[in-house]
Every structure is written in structure tokens, then in C-alpha cells.
Design a protein around this motif. Sequence first.
Motif, PDB file in Angstrom:
ATOM      1  N   CYS A   1      -4.944   2.950  -0.821  1.00 57.62           N
ATOM      2  CA  CYS A   1      -5.220   2.797   0.604  1.00 57.62           C
ATOM      3  C   CYS A   1      -6.423   1.880   0.829  1.00 57.62           C
ATOM      4  O   CYS A   1      -7.507   2.150   0.334  1.00 57.62           O
ATOM      5  CB  CYS A   1      -5.495   4.176   1.193  1.00 57.62           C
TER       6      CYS A   1
ATOM      7  N   GLY B   1      -6.974  -0.028  -2.610  1.00 57.31           N
ATOM      8  CA  GLY B   1      -6.132  -0.983  -1.911  1.00 57.31           C
ATOM      9  C   GLY B   1      -6.023  -2.309  -2.632  1.00 57.31           C
ATOM     10  O   GLY B   1      -5.299  -3.197  -2.206  1.00 57.31           O
TER      11      GLY B   1
ATOM     12  N   GLY C   1       0.844  -1.208   0.000  1.00 55.06           N
ATOM     13  CA  GLY C   1       0.000   0.000   0.000  1.00 55.06           C
ATOM     14  C   GLY C   1       0.866   1.240   0.000  1.00 55.06           C
ATOM     15  O   GLY C   1       1.616   1.469   0.935  1.00 55.06           O
TER      16      GLY C   1
ATOM     17  N   GLY D   1      -6.127   6.241  -4.618  1.00 51.42           N
ATOM     18  CA  GLY D   1      -6.305   4.802  -4.716  1.00 51.42           C
ATOM     19  C   GLY D   1      -7.056   4.331  -5.945  1.00 51.42           C
ATOM     20  O   GLY D   1      -6.916   3.172  -6.357  1.00 51.42           O
TER      21      GLY D   1
END
Lengths: 164, 585
Positions: free
Chosen positions: B45, B112, B10, B199
Motif C-alpha cells: 500500500c 507500495g 497495489g 507492504g
Amino acid sequence: MPHSNSSITGMSNEVDELLHLFAPFPASVIPLLQEIQAHYGYISEANLTRVATYAHTPESTVYSVATFYSQFRLTRPGRYSIRICQGTACHVLGANSICEHLEEQLGVKVDETTGDGLFTLESVRCLGCCSLAPAMMIGDKIYGRLTRGKVDTIIGAYRNREEE
Amino acid sequence: MSRVTEVWVGVATCGVAAGAELVYSTFESSLAKHNLPVTMKRVGCIGMCYNEPLVDVVTADENRFTYGHVCPEDVGRIVTEHVLNGRPVNELLIPADGFFEHQVRIVLENCGLIDPEVLEEYQGHDGYKALQRVLSEVTPVEVIEEIKLSGLRGRGGAGFPTGVKWDFAAREPGPEKFLVCNADEGDPGAFMDRSILEGDPHRVIEGMIIAAYAIGAPHGYIYVRAEYPMAIKRLNKAIAAAGRAGFLGENILGSAFSFEIKIKTGAGAFVCGEETALIASIEGKRGTPRRRPPYPAVSGLWGKPTNINNVETLANIPWIIRHGAKEFAHYGTEDSRGTKVFALAGKINHSGLIEVPMGMSINKIVFDIGGGLRENKEFKAVQIGGPSGGCIPARLADVPVDYKSITQTGAIMGSGGLIVLDEDTCMVDVTRFFLDFTQKESCGKCTFCRIGTKRMLETLTRICDGEGVPEDVDNLIELANKVRVYSLCGLGQTAPNPVLTTVKYFRNEYDAHIIDKSCPAHVCRALIHYEIDPSACKNCRLCTKQCPVQAISQGKGDHQEIDQSICIKCGQCYEVCPFGAIAIQ
């Protein structure tokens, strides 16, 4: 020592190049100021005038824009700007005492630059990494879960890097 | 045991700050050293910021093993034991803690899990399929009807129905219209938009293209904060990739529709989250709001019809188109459909990014998802909605999180900041913090906002300094109501909310400061002092060495003593004392 003519011309050529990244109209004022600040670290009076002339906008308007937004600086900053986060999460987790500690260690208040020209201390409203609170940003790098000791280590590392 | 095929790290802002880049490169070299055919991937994330840096080890049968707090020293072990020999390193794996169990992930479905800088990754998760469908078989009017039917409301704070807003802009005549994505996430304590942009940037871009198609806008802007350099970088990459793939530009996917997106970097002004101020800022002016009507849908950017939506709102659009309005409306409550993303922070165990169906109670969010309070402290309140919101006390935390119920408490839903406060938080100090914010960020156009916030701040500062007088609270309420009524834009209208909610729910704390001259949470320095308990002090002198003003010295007897006339109440002695001999009075 007074600037030689050639260095003045050199400087304005450099600014001209930056100016020409954007179209010469009033909507370019903010991106122009951002570009100049990214390059020189601040906006000098002379460059503010150049932006006004180039963007066909009164100098007073450019000045009012430059002072309205918190991003713009009209004085030369230190080599590294330390931005201490004053967001809600950081506040409730002790950002104030971290800020005081920085002021003590650097010998300056917020918005001031250290005598050696190395650091400018600034406070910002939320860096958006609240889970790392309390946090600060030096350049583009974020440091989180700060303690007084951690702050000392980080500042020390920047000072050492400079001495090398 | 299935073979390990991928390792994900991440690398959103919080991960990077926790050291994810070094973890990534250590993995890379370790895998290379063993000559292992494993793909490395940088992902956004996942929301578990409290466990950063995070590493996922993925096997051929698509099992995902998540490691938390990974340091470079752990990498060798994970590679030799798990990647090489198929034995997960159990003590480094994150235990199941209920964090994901109660979440519904629509906006964050890819966060993520995909590499945000690779278009094909987004496409592999049904990316741009909604756009393809819309352009080939749905009319703009039908798109608007679908969004209206979904019940989606603006996620930036005000909660205006998105479909209705699009309709206003669509009905305006003329070919020159603008679609603006508001990514000027200014609320302190909020990082939803940053995480989405970092993300899953293509999702926001796809949402924008569909919105632009619906209202007939050929030009788009993303107005994003300068404080988010990583989001800006990923957006730029995503826009370029989408252009190369034919999702942006002239005649998108062979249709008659053309659309371009430009990025405008904000220059640091909270008020620019307000629509008309944002428009002024894009035009290169000071970000001051103006009177509405005319609304931006009629006369916005350069006088043209303009539709402005928040990042999270737009990120919902592709999902709604792919799954249908009914499926979306299935989540949430009668007046608040779908989900809401919250940035959970403050005195909570699981600080991070969560997405829950509307209508979930605050208690459930704090305890079931958030894992309760740090150090098992007592839950006092949540601050919701940032400087425009308010504080909801723990005794009302059964309230469901939907637009109507939150408004009834005196707070607002806001953009999604949720800060948990415990017994050590002083409510008067928190209120002063927010007023300090709004007072500095007030653009100065309206007298009541400009001067009223300043006077409220002065009053609150006086109270925190122990110089409050009994009539201060009534004066605060009167002024707060006037600022609310006589301000032009949302900033001034909502700036009094922190004052009004804390006076309503925590009047006892105001009284303690004003009448008893004490701060129950031991925060306000003028109202506390530190004392060394002679019987507990072992005379180790740690506090004396730590004290920055030499206020501590040898007392009469075997203990240290604080000279109150020198002490600046910084609390450093309290923090370093290993014997708990220093008390706050």
C-alpha cells in the motif's frame, strides 16, 4: 438418525489430527480452538472437552477462554459469515444504517443465522480498511463503500451462487 | 521516451477490496497478448487508498507514472497507448494533489514500491543491511545506546522511550528471554500496522532481530490480529524466506547469535494490546492484565524477561541503524523525534496512510495532505488515538502533533488513528460509540472499568435518546475521573478520554440534547424527524416506494406525506429524493 459408531470414530480421528498440530500443554488452548473453529466453523461442546483433555487444562478454563475472545463461536454458523465493520470511520459514514438494512434483508439480527443456514450476521470492530468505509467482510473478502443497493447486489450474488 | 519495463499493481487489503486482483490479471493477459517484455509486480500500500486500485507504469529510466481508480476496462488503453507506444494516458493519471509533498517516509519508505513477498526486493532497497552491520561490528550495548540517542518512543500509544525499555530487558540475567512484536492493532479507525505488515514485512522482522540481539533474546513472537489474514500470510512467507537466507535461525550470518520467530494469532480482544494481557493470551489464558511491577522486562512471558514493541516502533529500527540516530533525531520535535504514521479516515477527501514528521499541525495534515473535507463541509474535530484518545476541536487544530502537545489537549497520541469529523457528526453519538466499544472490551477485572464504563454508556445512550437530565453531565465527569484513577490498565485509565474531551470542547452539544431536546448534527434519531416540503415535492413517489415501513402515502394535494407515528427515521426517503424535498427537522 443417530450417528453410527464408525462416524463417531471418524470424527474423533479427524479432531485428533487437528489436536496433534500443537504440543499438549495449556499454551496451546487458543491455537487449538482456532484450528477447530477454522475446520468446523464453531466449537462444539464435545470438541471443547477434547481440547481440555489434550491440553491438560480444566474444562472450565477452556470454556472461560472460549467465551472471553470474540473470535470463538459455540454454535454452528451459517455457510457465509457477514461481518459488518463497526469501526469509527464506518460509524461516522453510516455503518448503522447498512447494518439495519442487512438485518432487514436477511430477516435476522446481529449474531443470528438465517433460517436457510446460509448467512450469519456479525458485527466486528474495525476491519482496518477505513478508507473504504462503510465496509463488510464475507469470508476473506472485503466489500467497501457500501450503499443499500450495493449490499443487495452482493447478497444476491451469494444467493445465486448457492442456487447454482 | 524511455521504454516501459515494469507494471506495478497495489494489492494490499484496500486495493484488493477495490478490485486490484482483476486489474492485475487483466494486465497480465493483455501484456501476454501483445507479447511485451514487461515485468508485472504486486506491491503493498502506497497510502493513497482514496485512489485504489492503483497501477504504476515504470520506465527504463525509472520514471513512475501512477494511474488511479483503474478498472479492467482501462487496462487495454494503458497497454496500447502507454506501454506499447510510450504515450501516457493523461486523463487516467493521478494529478499531483499534495499528498506526498509534506510527508517524510521512514517506516513507509518501501511500502507500495516493493513486492512484499519477495525477499530480494527488500534487499534491493538496503534490506537486512542494518542487521549485517549490527552483527559484524556493533555490540548489543552500542545498539541500545544508538536507539536511546535517536529519541525513538513507542509508537503503540504510550510513547515510552524504546532504548530505555530495551535496556531494562538487556540488564536482566539469564539466557531465556523473549522479544514480542505487538501487532494486535485493535483501535477502530487504525490500519498503520496492517499496511506495514502487508507492504514491507521484512522490515518488521529485521527490526525484531536487531532488538532481540540488543537484549539477548533467542525467542520471538509476533502477536497479530486474526482479522488480518493477508498480513499473517505475508509474515509467514517472510519468516520462511528470512530463515532460508540465514537471517533467522541458528548462528545468524555466521555470528554467535541465534533467534527464531513464531506467529501467534490473536482471537479478538482489544485489551490484549496491553502488555500483560498480551502475555497472558500468548500463554493460552484469558487476556486479563495484571498488576505491574514486576514489569515484563523482569517477569514476562512464562516468567522470563520479555520486551514488547509495537510494529511501527520496530519498523523504525533498520532505518535508524542504517542512517544513524542523529539523522533520525533531525526529524520531529524536542521530545518527539522522528515521524509518525497516521491512518487518515472519516469525512476527508484523501483517506489513506500517511507518515509525517512529528510536530506537524493537525490543520496541515487535514488540509494540505488530506485535501480537506468531503463535499467542502465544515471541519468540526479530529478524533485521535481511538477509544483511548479524544476529540480535538477544529479551533485547536493548529496544535502540533507531538506527544506532549496532544496530551495537553486531553487526548493522547495513541497508535495513529486520525478520524476527521464534520458538521454532520454528532459528538455525543461519537462518544457513545467509543464507550460502547470500551464497555464491551473491558475485561471485567477492575470494578470501576467494568461497571463505570457501563454506567457512562447508559447515561450517554439516554442523552442520545432525548431522555437526558441536567445532572447527567456532572455525573459523567465524576464517574469518568474515577474510572481513570481506579483502573489497573491502560484500557480503563484512558476509556474516559472521549467523554472528558467532548464535554470539555462540545458542552453545547450535550446541552442541546439534554435541554433543547435537539441533535444539532441531525444524527440522534429520537431527536429528529423527517418532513416532506409540499412545495418542493413533485409527487414522483420514489420515497414512497423506498420506505421500508410504508409510512409515506399520498397527502392532501399534489404531494406525499410521512406518517410520523409509523416512520422509523431510517433516512432512506431523504437519500432517494431527487428534488431535495425532504428535510430533517
